[in-house]
Design a protein around this motif. Sequence first.
Motif, short mmCIF file in Angstrom:
data_model
loop_
_atom_site.label_atom_id
_atom_site.label_comp_id
_atom_site.label_asym_id
_atom_site.label_seq_id
_atom_site.Cartn_x
_atom_site.Cartn_y
_atom_site.Cartn_z
N LYS A 63 56.66 39.76 36.05
CA LYS A 63 56.79 39.79 34.64
C LYS A 63 57.30 38.67 34.02
O LYS A 63 58.18 37.96 34.69
CB LYS A 63 58.09 41.06 34.93
CG LYS A 63 58.71 41.31 33.39
CD LYS A 63 60.03 42.14 33.27
CE LYS A 63 60.40 42.11 32.01
NZ LYS A 63 61.21 41.12 31.07
N ALA A 64 56.68 38.35 32.91
CA ALA A 64 57.12 37.34 32.19
C ALA A 64 57.73 37.30 30.98
O ALA A 64 58.30 36.61 30.51
CB ALA A 64 55.74 36.46 32.31
N ALA A 65 56.96 38.31 30.22
CA ALA A 65 57.44 38.61 28.83
C ALA A 65 58.95 38.86 28.84
O ALA A 65 59.39 39.69 29.41
CB ALA A 65 56.60 39.75 28.05
N GLY A 66 59.50 38.26 27.79
CA GLY A 66 60.86 38.68 27.50
C GLY A 66 61.62 37.67 28.43
O GLY A 66 63.27 37.43 28.02
N LEU A 67 61.36 36.98 29.29
CA LEU A 67 61.99 35.91 30.12
C LEU A 67 61.89 34.53 29.41
O LEU A 67 61.15 34.14 28.76
CB LEU A 67 61.41 35.70 31.46
CG LEU A 67 61.70 36.91 32.33
CD1 LEU A 67 60.84 36.70 33.60
CD2 LEU A 67 63.06 37.49 32.58
N LYS A 68 63.07 33.96 29.43
CA LYS A 68 62.86 32.38 29.10
C LYS A 68 61.95 31.73 30.10
O LYS A 68 62.24 32.05 31.26
CB LYS A 68 64.34 31.87 28.99
CG LYS A 68 65.20 32.47 27.85
CD LYS A 68 66.29 31.97 27.74
CE LYS A 68 67.28 32.48 26.57
NZ LYS A 68 68.48 32.12 26.34
N PRO A 69 61.58 30.56 29.89
CA PRO A 69 60.74 29.81 30.93
C PRO A 69 61.48 29.40 32.10
O PRO A 69 61.08 29.43 33.28
CB PRO A 69 60.20 28.53 30.13
CG PRO A 69 60.31 28.72 28.68
CD PRO A 69 61.39 29.83 28.56
N SER A 70 62.68 29.10 32.02
CA SER A 70 63.65 28.61 33.18
C SER A 70 63.76 29.97 34.11
O SER A 70 63.96 30.00 35.23
CB SER A 70 64.84 27.95 32.75
OG SER A 70 65.65 28.99 31.87
N GLU A 71 64.01 31.29 33.31
CA GLU A 71 64.01 32.22 34.29
C GLU A 71 62.68 32.73 34.83
O GLU A 71 63.01 33.36 35.89
CB GLU A 71 64.42 33.50 33.21
CG GLU A 71 65.71 33.45 32.57
CD GLU A 71 66.06 34.37 31.50
OE1 GLU A 71 67.52 34.65 31.19
OE2 GLU A 71 65.09 34.75 30.65
N LEU A 72 61.56 32.69 34.33
CA LEU A 72 60.38 32.75 34.89
C LEU A 72 60.03 31.80 36.18
O LEU A 72 59.94 32.20 37.35
CB LEU A 72 59.07 32.72 33.85
CG LEU A 72 57.88 32.60 34.66
CD1 LEU A 72 57.62 34.08 35.01
CD2 LEU A 72 56.79 32.63 33.51
N GLU A 73 60.49 30.57 35.82
CA GLU A 73 60.50 29.66 37.09
C GLU A 73 61.47 30.24 38.27
O GLU A 73 61.00 30.05 39.39
CB GLU A 73 61.16 28.26 36.69
CG GLU A 73 61.06 27.11 37.89
CD GLU A 73 61.43 25.92 37.30
OE1 GLU A 73 61.27 24.90 37.99
OE2 GLU A 73 61.98 25.54 36.06
N GLN A 74 62.63 30.73 37.99
CA GLN A 74 63.51 31.20 38.96
C GLN A 74 62.73 32.22 39.68
O GLN A 74 63.14 32.56 40.92
CB GLN A 74 64.90 31.35 38.31
CG GLN A 74 65.51 30.02 38.18
CD GLN A 74 67.14 30.47 37.38
OE1 GLN A 74 67.26 31.45 37.26
NE2 GLN A 74 67.67 29.43 36.93
N SER A 75 62.34 33.27 38.94
CA SER A 75 61.79 34.49 39.50
C SER A 75 60.62 34.23 40.55
O SER A 75 60.46 34.99 41.32
CB SER A 75 61.53 35.50 38.36
OG SER A 75 60.35 35.20 37.89
N VAL A 76 59.89 33.20 40.07
CA VAL A 76 58.59 33.10 41.04
C VAL A 76 59.05 32.27 42.13
O VAL A 76 58.65 32.51 43.30
CB VAL A 76 57.67 32.21 40.17
CG1 VAL A 76 56.41 31.67 41.16
CG2 VAL A 76 56.87 32.84 39.01
#
Length: 76
Positions: A63-76
């Motif tokens: 899931k990427a939509a709705g996340l800030k770039p830094s949040e996506l980085e942490q989730s991956v």
Amino acid sequence: LLTLVLILAVPARGQNTELPLKAGDRVALSIAGIDDKDAAQISKVYVIGDTGTVNLMWIGLVKAAGLKPSELEQSV
């Protein structure tokens, strides 16, 4: 040790402001700490699909939509 570098490939939307990602945005993914051959396969630009996800090699749908770039980085 795996290191993830996530670089937005979309125009800057604001100075020092992270806006949530949305369908159609492009993100560049680069992972360090793995074999060069494998890194070359996974390190590329991904487009966030209509469902709000990106399909990452070896990881699957993220899931990427709705996340800030830094949040996506942490989730991956």
